[in-house]
Enzyme design. Structure first.
Site, short mmCIF file in Angstrom:
data_model
loop_
_atom_site.label_atom_id
_atom_site.label_comp_id
_atom_site.label_asym_id
_atom_site.label_seq_id
_atom_site.Cartn_x
_atom_site.Cartn_y
_atom_site.Cartn_z
N ARG A 182 -2.01 21.24 -3.51
CA ARG A 182 -1.28 21.59 -4.74
C ARG A 182 -0.47 22.86 -4.53
O ARG A 182 0.67 22.97 -4.98
CB ARG A 182 -2.26 21.76 -5.91
CG ARG A 182 -1.53 22.08 -7.22
CD ARG A 182 -2.48 22.32 -8.35
NE ARG A 182 -3.18 21.10 -8.71
CZ ARG A 182 -4.36 21.08 -9.34
NH1 ARG A 182 -4.96 22.22 -9.65
NH2 ARG A 182 -4.93 19.94 -9.65
N THR A 229 -15.24 21.23 -10.39
CA THR A 229 -15.19 22.33 -9.43
C THR A 229 -16.59 22.94 -9.32
O THR A 229 -16.82 23.79 -8.49
CB THR A 229 -14.20 23.41 -9.92
OG1 THR A 229 -14.52 23.72 -11.29
CG2 THR A 229 -12.77 22.95 -9.83
N ASP A 247 -12.11 14.61 -15.90
CA ASP A 247 -11.96 15.86 -15.15
C ASP A 247 -12.89 16.92 -15.77
O ASP A 247 -13.25 16.81 -16.94
CB ASP A 247 -10.50 16.31 -15.22
CG ASP A 247 -10.13 17.22 -14.07
OD1 ASP A 247 -10.97 17.44 -13.18
OD2 ASP A 247 -9.00 17.73 -14.06
N LYS A 275 -8.55 15.64 -6.26
CA LYS A 275 -9.59 14.81 -6.89
C LYS A 275 -8.95 13.75 -7.80
O LYS A 275 -9.30 12.58 -7.73
CB LYS A 275 -10.58 15.69 -7.69
CG LYS A 275 -11.35 16.66 -6.79
CD LYS A 275 -12.41 17.43 -7.53
CE LYS A 275 -11.87 18.63 -8.26
NZ LYS A 275 -11.45 19.75 -7.42
N THR A 276 -7.99 14.17 -8.61
CA THR A 276 -7.30 13.21 -9.49
C THR A 276 -6.48 12.24 -8.63
O THR A 276 -6.43 11.04 -8.91
CB THR A 276 -6.34 13.95 -10.46
OG1 THR A 276 -7.03 15.07 -11.00
CG2 THR A 276 -5.86 13.04 -11.57
#
Ligand code: ADE
Length: 358
Positions: free
Chosen positions: A234, A175, A126, A81-82
């Site tokens: 990740r 999330t 975030d 997302k980032t």
């Protein structure tokens, strides 16, 4: 006088030390993640539907010479997302300011950031579902009309000051899209759920990362790590680094199929990519609660884990892999979970179809 307070002090300082260690890890991870983050759409692997949509949106905004619509990206942690927010900023040639909702505790935190934004810039928040009510209300006019409404004075003498803001774009990430308030959600022009990655996509991410970090890896080695990365880049990037350590110390420095599988076995990451906590969670439901249903709080207490860690980190992949089921009465281990551990599915946990021998 009791010595409880002394003990408490010790516990507190121990906790603080652990928190510092954790913070260092996060910092380290962030530096590592930043070093391998793709900067443009060509380097960004996966999420193809989102990429195609974004390319059109960005092109249109450039042609109209207008700022981008506010965007909300949601989905399990680690899916980029980032990263996608960073790609959008660099493709638009604008700066991005990155923060997270828990850092915006006081009104002046959010006001301070909004006042420093320049035209076209991106503000990335975030964990936006954790924004407090006051910060949210400051954001409404900022997002809708690019204005900041500030109140000065108290009750009868109170005055509202309207400060114009440059046209910026807010990108929110969460999330837990379900925990966002309706009014906030409605102010995003683009809302998109990020998907888990396929093995092939993760193998591409791993190969790219290995190239940047000068890690030698074969195609089979990349696929072996990808299979155990829970659909999450990740995790794939972390595992390739860990396996590279094994390859250098214990093998000939090259990650192939065998090196990857043997290293991941030693690291206790199984063929599904499940780690010790995932397996403990499933085993607990299967062995102590007869397959469930059992409440998440009970499970968290028994595992000494945080409910949020179980819900946000462990569960999304276990649900997607079909190993765990969420029911109104709690969590259940699926027949697939029993098969995964090589155990017989109890008759009461079999689906009606399976029991009917169709
Ligand atoms: N690293 C993390 N996510 C990535 C992605 N989607 N593409 C390429 N590299 C990545």
């Amino acid at each position: 006088m009791t010595i409880i307070s002394d003990n408490n002090l010790e516990i507190k300082s121990e906790k603080k030390r652990n928190a510092n260690i954790k913070a260092e890890h996060i910092e380290y991870d962030k530096t590592f993640e930043n070093s391998i983050r793709p900067k443009n759409f060509d380097d960004y692997i996966g999420q193809s539907e989102l990429k195609e949509t974004l390319k059109v949106i960005l092109e249109a905004a450039k042609m109209r010479q207008e700022p981008l619509d506010h965007m909300l990206f949601y989905g399990p942690p680690g899916l980029g997302k980032t990263t996608i927010a960073g790609v959008i900023a660099s493709q638009m040639g604008v700066d991005i300011k990155i923060t997270s909702a828990p850092a915006l505790e006081r009104p002046r935190d959010i006001i301070g950031i909004l006042m420093t934004l320049k035209g076209g810039e991106i503000l990335f928040i975030d964990e936006i579902h954790r924004l407090n009510k006051v910060a949210e209300e400051i954001l409404y006019p900022a997002m809708e009309d690019y204005t900041l409404d500030m109140t000065t004075g108290k009750s009868q003498t109170a005055k509202t000051l309207r400060v114009p803001l440059p046209k910026f774009t807010l990108i929110g990430a969460t999330t837990k899209a379900g925990e966002l308030s309706g009014p906030l959600r409605d102010r995003f022009g683009v809302i998109h759920r990020l998907q888990f990655y396929t093995t092939d996509e993760l193998a591409q991410v791993i190969t790219r990362t290995a190239k940047i970090l000068n890690i030698k890896i074969t195609q089979e080695g990349a696929i072996a790590i990808a299979r155990r990365s829970r659909g999450t880049p990740r995790i794939a990037n972390r595992l390739v680094k860990r396996v590279a350590d094994f390859a250098i110390v214990k093998y000939n420095g090259i990650i192939d199929d065998d090196v990857a599988n043997e290293s991941l076995n030693i690291l206790k990451i199984d063929e599904y990519g499940l780690d010790t906590t995932d397996r403990a969670l499933l085993k607990l439901i299967m062995e102590k609660y007869n397959g469930g249903p059992v409440g998440i709080e009970t499970l968290a207490a028994a595992l000494s884990e945080d409910v949020r860690t179980l819900e946000d980190v462990c569960e999304p992949y276990l649900l997607q892999a079909g190993l765990l089921q969420r029911t109104p009465r709690g969590r259940k281990a699926s027949p697939e979970a029993y098969r995964h551990f090589g155990e017989k599915v109890p008759p009461e946990q079999k689906s009606i179809f399976e029991n009917q021998d169709i």
